[in-house]
Design a protein around this motif. Structure first.
Motif, PDB file in Angstrom:
ATOM      1  N   LEU A   1       0.945  -1.308   0.043  1.00 43.79           N
ATOM      2  CA  LEU A   1       0.135  -0.109   0.021  1.00 43.79           C
ATOM      3  C   LEU A   1       0.776   1.256   0.056  1.00 43.79           C
ATOM      4  O   LEU A   1       1.632   1.304   0.670  1.00 43.79           O
ATOM      5  N   ASP A   2       0.492   2.609  -1.235  1.00 44.26           N
ATOM      6  CA  ASP A   2       1.067   3.346  -1.080  1.00 44.26           C
ATOM      7  C   ASP A   2       0.050   4.642  -0.964  1.00 44.26           C
ATOM      8  O   ASP A   2      -0.943   4.710  -1.516  1.00 44.26           O
ATOM      9  N   ILE A   3      -0.056   6.163  -0.236  1.00 45.57           N
ATOM     10  CA  ILE A   3      -0.640   7.142  -0.365  1.00 45.57           C
ATOM     11  C   ILE A   3       0.075   7.871  -1.003  1.00 45.57           C
ATOM     12  O   ILE A   3       1.461   8.068  -0.875  1.00 45.57           O
ATOM     13  N   GLU A   4      -0.178   8.965  -1.748  1.00 46.44           N
ATOM     14  CA  GLU A   4       0.329   9.827  -2.243  1.00 46.44           C
ATOM     15  C   GLU A   4      -0.994  11.277  -1.892  1.00 46.44           C
ATOM     16  O   GLU A   4      -1.590  11.262  -1.540  1.00 46.44           O
ATOM     17  N   THR A   5      -0.432  12.323  -1.404  1.00 51.65           N
ATOM     18  CA  THR A   5      -1.089  13.672  -0.622  1.00 51.65           C
ATOM     19  C   THR A   5      -0.609  15.067  -1.606  1.00 51.65           C
ATOM     20  O   THR A   5       0.476  15.196  -2.118  1.00 51.65           O
ATOM     21  N   THR A   6      -1.580  15.603  -0.330  1.00 51.41           N
ATOM     22  CA  THR A   6      -1.310  17.452  -1.463  1.00 51.41           C
ATOM     23  C   THR A   6      -0.052  17.965  -0.536  1.00 51.41           C
ATOM     24  O   THR A   6       0.469  19.056   0.015  1.00 51.41           O
ATOM     25  N   ASP A   7       0.161  17.754   1.554  1.00 51.38           N
ATOM     26  CA  ASP A   7       0.804  18.375   2.626  1.00 51.38           C
ATOM     27  C   ASP A   7       1.573  16.783   3.395  1.00 51.38           C
ATOM     28  O   ASP A   7       0.901  15.469   3.603  1.00 51.38           O
ATOM     29  N   LEU A   8       2.414  17.106   2.980  1.00 57.14           N
ATOM     30  CA  LEU A   8       3.049  16.262   4.246  1.00 57.14           C
ATOM     31  C   LEU A   8       2.528  15.782   5.838  1.00 57.14           C
ATOM     32  O   LEU A   8       2.795  14.697   6.815  1.00 57.14           O
ATOM     33  N   SER A   9       1.535  17.180   6.770  1.00 59.14           N
ATOM     34  CA  SER A   9       0.376  16.693   7.242  1.00 59.14           C
ATOM     35  C   SER A   9      -0.851  16.760   6.926  1.00 59.14           C
ATOM     36  O   SER A   9      -1.241  17.187   5.968  1.00 59.14           O
ATOM     37  N   PRO A  10      -1.313  15.793   7.932  1.00 57.96           N
ATOM     38  CA  PRO A  10      -2.482  15.681   7.429  1.00 57.96           C
ATOM     39  C   PRO A  10      -3.391  16.110   8.706  1.00 57.96           C
ATOM     40  O   PRO A  10      -4.802  16.170   7.785  1.00 57.96           O
ATOM     41  N   TRP A  11      -3.024  16.876   8.944  1.00 60.57           N
ATOM     42  CA  TRP A  11      -4.015  18.508   9.518  1.00 60.57           C
ATOM     43  C   TRP A  11      -4.399  19.791   8.352  1.00 60.57           C
ATOM     44  O   TRP A  11      -4.810  20.065   8.330  1.00 60.57           O
ATOM     45  N   ASP A  12      -3.105  19.208   7.782  1.00 61.46           N
ATOM     46  CA  ASP A  12      -3.233  20.079   6.462  1.00 61.46           C
ATOM     47  C   ASP A  12      -3.503  20.601   5.038  1.00 61.46           C
ATOM     48  O   ASP A  12      -3.687  20.749   4.277  1.00 61.46           O
ATOM     49  N   GLY A  13      -2.844  18.810   4.455  1.00 58.85           N
ATOM     50  CA  GLY A  13      -3.702  17.708   3.359  1.00 58.85           C
ATOM     51  C   GLY A  13      -4.431  17.127   3.331  1.00 58.85           C
ATOM     52  O   GLY A  13      -4.902  17.180   4.161  1.00 58.85           O
ATOM     53  N   ARG A  14      -4.563  16.349   2.141  1.00 60.12           N
ATOM     54  CA  ARG A  14      -5.539  15.420   1.637  1.00 60.12           C
ATOM     55  C   ARG A  14      -4.492  14.608   0.734  1.00 60.12           C
ATOM     56  O   ARG A  14      -3.444  14.499   0.542  1.00 60.12           O
ATOM     57  N   ILE A  15      -5.465  13.277   0.821  1.00 65.53           N
ATOM     58  CA  ILE A  15      -4.912  12.068   0.230  1.00 65.53           C
ATOM     59  C   ILE A  15      -5.264  12.128  -1.449  1.00 65.53           C
ATOM     60  O   ILE A  15      -7.543  12.532  -0.976  1.00 65.53           O
ATOM     61  N   THR A  16      -4.382  12.362  -1.758  1.00 64.51           N
ATOM     62  CA  THR A  16      -5.393  12.509  -4.169  1.00 64.51           C
ATOM     63  C   THR A  16      -5.186  11.234  -4.482  1.00 64.51           C
ATOM     64  O   THR A  16      -5.602  10.750  -4.599  1.00 64.51           O
ATOM     65  N   THR A  17      -3.883   9.706  -4.002  1.00 62.89           N
ATOM     66  CA  THR A  17      -4.385   9.006  -4.182  1.00 62.89           C
ATOM     67  C   THR A  17      -4.130   7.613  -2.957  1.00 62.89           C
ATOM     68  O   THR A  17      -2.796   7.737  -2.308  1.00 62.89           O
TER      69      THR A  17
END
Length: 140
Positions: free
Chosen positions: A18-34
């Motif tokens: 499993l791997d994810i891509e995000t918009t930010d390194l912080s889960p409080w500021d970013g979102r999961i895109t893939t």
């Protein structure tokens, strides 16, 4: 439908990467895109799946996929998942108000290679194995 391979004890073992891509390194500021998953036997007619789009849709698809992974003798394999992927997924799952289907994480005593806490993870009683620490010397 299952993805399986031999285990060290001769039992069938399900392994899902499993791997994810995000918009930010912080889960409080970013979102999961893939979110991407791969296994050696098909689930839903394929060995590889990529879930992308709106974050709530990505999380829902990933949670639905996890329902098809056998709970016995299974392992989720990640690269840096104990420090990044699973804590990120857990926080984003809580922030999107889907409390019942995300991973369950518990903080470990050690920190990861980026200085953040590491977490033990269970998702539907399936544990994570973070291979980044098995191959850390080769990756540096």
């Amino acid at each position: 439908m299952r993805c399986s391979g031999p285990s060290r004890r001769g039992r069938i073992m399900t392994v899902v990467a499993l791997d994810i891509e995000t918009t930010d390194l912080s889960p409080w500021d970013g979102r999961i895109t893939t979110a991407a998953v791969a296994c050696d036997e098909p689930i839903w007619g394929s060995r590889e799946h990529a879930f992308d789009g709106e974050e709530t849709s990505v999380l829902w698809q990933l949670q639905r996929f996890m329902e098809y992974v056998p709970r016995v003798h299974s392992t989720l394999v990640t690269w840096n998942g104990s420090e990044f992927d699973f804590p990120y997924i857990a926080v984003r799952t809580l922030l999107t108000h889907d409390y019942h289907h995300g991973p369950y994480i518990t903080r470990r005593q050690d920190t990861g290679k980026y200085g953040k806490p590491r977490y033990n993870t269970e998702w539907r009683n399936i544990r994570d194995h973070d291979v980044a620490y098995d191959y850390q010397e080769l990756a540096e």
